[in-house]
Design an enzyme around this catalytic site. Structure first.
Site, short mmCIF file in Angstrom:
data_model
loop_
_atom_site.label_atom_id
_atom_site.label_comp_id
_atom_site.label_asym_id
_atom_site.label_seq_id
_atom_site.Cartn_x
_atom_site.Cartn_y
_atom_site.Cartn_z
N THR A 98 10.48 27.73 -18.05
CA THR A 98 11.10 27.80 -19.25
C THR A 98 12.40 28.38 -19.16
O THR A 98 13.00 28.88 -20.16
CB THR A 98 10.13 28.88 -20.03
OG1 THR A 98 9.95 29.86 -19.14
CG2 THR A 98 8.77 28.14 -20.33
N ALA A 99 12.94 29.01 -17.82
CA ALA A 99 14.21 29.54 -17.82
C ALA A 99 14.49 29.53 -16.31
O ALA A 99 13.68 29.06 -15.46
CB ALA A 99 13.97 30.89 -17.93
N GLY A 100 15.88 30.08 -15.91
CA GLY A 100 16.35 29.99 -14.55
C GLY A 100 16.18 28.84 -13.83
O GLY A 100 16.34 27.78 -13.98
N TYR A 124 7.74 44.30 -4.94
CA TYR A 124 8.26 43.04 -5.05
C TYR A 124 8.62 42.54 -3.73
O TYR A 124 8.25 41.29 -3.43
CB TYR A 124 9.65 43.12 -5.88
CG TYR A 124 10.20 41.65 -6.01
CD1 TYR A 124 9.58 40.91 -6.79
CD2 TYR A 124 11.64 41.27 -5.38
CE1 TYR A 124 10.21 39.44 -6.97
CE2 TYR A 124 11.98 40.36 -5.64
CZ TYR A 124 11.63 39.04 -6.33
OH TYR A 124 12.10 37.78 -6.64
N VAL A 151 20.52 35.36 -7.81
CA VAL A 151 20.84 34.23 -8.64
C VAL A 151 20.78 34.50 -10.06
O VAL A 151 19.96 35.66 -10.66
CB VAL A 151 19.50 33.30 -8.59
CG1 VAL A 151 19.88 32.04 -9.34
CG2 VAL A 151 18.95 32.89 -7.06
N THR A 161 19.93 34.70 -13.46
CA THR A 161 18.97 34.09 -14.37
C THR A 161 18.55 35.09 -15.16
O THR A 161 19.37 36.03 -15.48
CB THR A 161 17.92 33.52 -13.47
OG1 THR A 161 17.25 34.48 -12.83
CG2 THR A 161 18.19 32.31 -12.48
P1 NDP Z 1 13.44 33.97 -14.60
O1 NDP Z 1 13.07 35.11 -15.29
O2 NDP Z 1 14.92 33.38 -15.29
O3 NDP Z 1 12.49 32.75 -14.69
C1 NDP Z 1 11.11 33.14 -14.57
C2 NDP Z 1 10.17 32.15 -14.67
O4 NDP Z 1 9.07 32.46 -14.31
C3 NDP Z 1 10.08 31.66 -16.35
O5 NDP Z 1 10.07 30.41 -16.40
C4 NDP Z 1 8.86 32.61 -16.86
O6 NDP Z 1 8.27 32.02 -17.78
C5 NDP Z 1 7.99 32.30 -15.68
N1 NDP Z 1 6.95 33.25 -15.72
C6 NDP Z 1 6.93 34.55 -15.40
N2 NDP Z 1 5.71 35.16 -15.56
C7 NDP Z 1 4.72 34.36 -15.78
C8 NDP Z 1 3.39 34.18 -16.19
N3 NDP Z 1 2.79 35.37 -16.22
N4 NDP Z 1 2.92 32.96 -16.54
C9 NDP Z 1 3.67 31.74 -16.42
N5 NDP Z 1 4.95 31.79 -16.27
C10 NDP Z 1 5.47 33.04 -15.79
O7 NDP Z 1 13.81 34.23 -13.12
P2 NDP Z 1 14.28 33.23 -12.00
O8 NDP Z 1 14.44 31.79 -12.26
O9 NDP Z 1 15.61 34.00 -11.22
O10 NDP Z 1 13.23 33.32 -11.03
C11 NDP Z 1 12.16 32.31 -10.47
C12 NDP Z 1 11.68 32.53 -9.31
O11 NDP Z 1 12.62 32.65 -8.05
C13 NDP Z 1 10.96 33.74 -9.03
O12 NDP Z 1 9.69 33.53 -8.31
C14 NDP Z 1 11.81 34.86 -8.62
O13 NDP Z 1 11.05 36.05 -7.85
C15 NDP Z 1 12.59 34.00 -7.58
N6 NDP Z 1 13.95 34.38 -7.33
C16 NDP Z 1 14.71 34.92 -8.17
C17 NDP Z 1 15.98 35.27 -7.49
C18 NDP Z 1 17.04 35.93 -8.45
O14 NDP Z 1 17.80 36.50 -8.02
N7 NDP Z 1 16.90 35.53 -9.71
C19 NDP Z 1 16.31 35.38 -6.20
C20 NDP Z 1 15.21 35.39 -5.19
C21 NDP Z 1 14.13 34.68 -5.76
P3 NDP Z 1 7.84 32.72 -19.05
O15 NDP Z 1 8.29 33.90 -19.40
O16 NDP Z 1 7.75 31.63 -20.25
O17 NDP Z 1 6.25 32.76 -18.81
C1 8X3 Z 2 15.73 38.46 -6.12
C2 8X3 Z 2 16.69 38.79 -5.34
O1 8X3 Z 2 17.56 40.84 -3.89
O2 8X3 Z 2 17.28 40.85 -6.29
O3 8X3 Z 2 14.32 38.00 -5.33
O4 8X3 Z 2 15.47 41.08 -4.88
S1 8X3 Z 2 16.59 40.35 -5.10
#
Ligand code: NDP
Ligand code: 8X3
Length: 253
Positions: free
Chosen positions: A11-13, A153, A186, A188
């Site tokens: 739904t995002a990111g 985390y 990233v 997002t």
């Molecule tokens: P966003 O917050 O943009 O997206 C997170 C996604 O996870 C959303 O679609 C959200 O959907 C879903 N989500 C969260 N909780 C739930 C839940 N309880 N049930 C179902 N879906 C859920 O973050 P990112 O795109 O950045 O994150 C995606 C992944 O990448 C994560 O695992 C994050 O840890 C990882 N990551 C992110 C980094 C960053 O810097 N952004 C770096 C490294 C890793 P909804 O809210 O609609 O449920």
């Molecule tokens: C997300 C990257 O370094 O902000 O996993 O935790 S950091």
């Protein structure tokens, strides 16, 4: 028939960018997340811009019963899904271990570790039956090194790294590929979620440098899932050029 990919947290990111990129590259996609209104918009967008088919499933990945009933709707051609992107996840809060919130800890553990396991437990037997499949786990630089106040985390992402290694060993006999993709920062909704809507704090995370964008990670996922059958990408760590490690980012003043 197009190959089928299930993407959690679409739904995002990163998840959304991955669903859109895979659809543009002739994958049919199952998109999941809690926000059904976002799923509707993304489904409509993919349908209008590509020839790919979409199945939207709204559920909370922390709830094993909800995961099972969503999984039970993956029927017909969708049962042949050969890619699972375990992406749904979050960081909640950023505080010293002795000041952390139990609620935040539970949310991260239940989503990032247990949610990934619930999905994998349901989807992987079908891959075993087919004798092929590819599971992509989204880890993080936070799962390679700890940083100040990252504690729980960090632990959840170290768990994703460990689980990826174990899953690869357990599934190799069945021709199933397992990949971990570990991004650095990233831009997002990640920081907005971590800081519970405090956009001042969230925006500060990406100030003064060019972070990764969700599309950069989606491209890495597309690369991994389009390798020939004899090639597996085990582990990929992707950082913004200005980020040398979890805690060192070069920012313009
Ligand atoms: P966003 O917050 O943009 O997206 C997170 C996604 O996870 C959303 O679609 C959200 O959907 C879903 N989500 C969260 N909780 C739930 C839940 N309880 N049930 C179902 N879906 C859920 O973050 P990112 O795109 O950045 O994150 C995606 C992944 O990448 C994560 O695992 C994050 O840890 C990882 N990551 C992110 C980094 C960053 O810097 N952004 C770096 C490294 C890793 P909804 O809210 O609609 O449920
Ligand atoms: C997300 C990257 O370094 O902000 O996993 O935790 S950091």
């Amino acid at each position: 028939m197009n190959p089928i990919a299930i993407i959690t947290g679409a739904t995002a990111g990163i998840g959304r960018a991955t669903a859109e990129l895979l659809a543009r590259n002739d994958f049919d996609v199952v998109i999941t997340g809690r926000r059904s209104e976002n799923l509707e918009i993304i489904e409509e967008e993919i349908r209008s811009k590509t020839q790919s088919d979409v199945l939207s499933l709204s559920f909370d990945i922390r709830d094993p019963k909800a995961v099972k009933s969503a999984f039970d709707r993956i029927t017909g051609k969708w049962e042949k899904a050969e890619v699972l992107v375990n992406n749904a996840g979050l960081a909640a809060g950023l505080s010293r271990i002795h000041e952390g919130s139990l609620e935040d800890w539970e949310q991260m553990i239940d989503t990032n570790i247990k949610g990934l396991l619930y999905m994998t437990r349901l989807v992987s037997p079908r891959m075993v039956e087919m004798g092929r499949g590819h599971i992509i786990n989204i880890g993080s630089i936070a799962g390679k090194e700890a940083y100040e106040n990252g504690n729980v985390y960090n632990a959840t992402k170290f768990a994703v790294d460990g689980l990826t290694r174990g899953m690869r060993i357990d599934l190799v006999d069945f021709g199933i590929k397992v990949t971990a993709i570990h991004p650095g920062a990233v831009e997002t909704e990640f920081s907005k979620v971590r800081f519970k809507g405090d956009m001042k704090k969230a925006n500060k995370v990406y100030e003064g440098f060019t972070p990764l964008y969700a599309e950069d990670v989606a491209e890495a996922i597309l690369f991994a899932v389009t390798r020939p059958p004899h090639v597996n990408v085990d582990d990929m760590l992707i950082m913004a050029t200005s980020q040398a490690c979890a805690y060192k980012v070069v920012r313009k003043k």
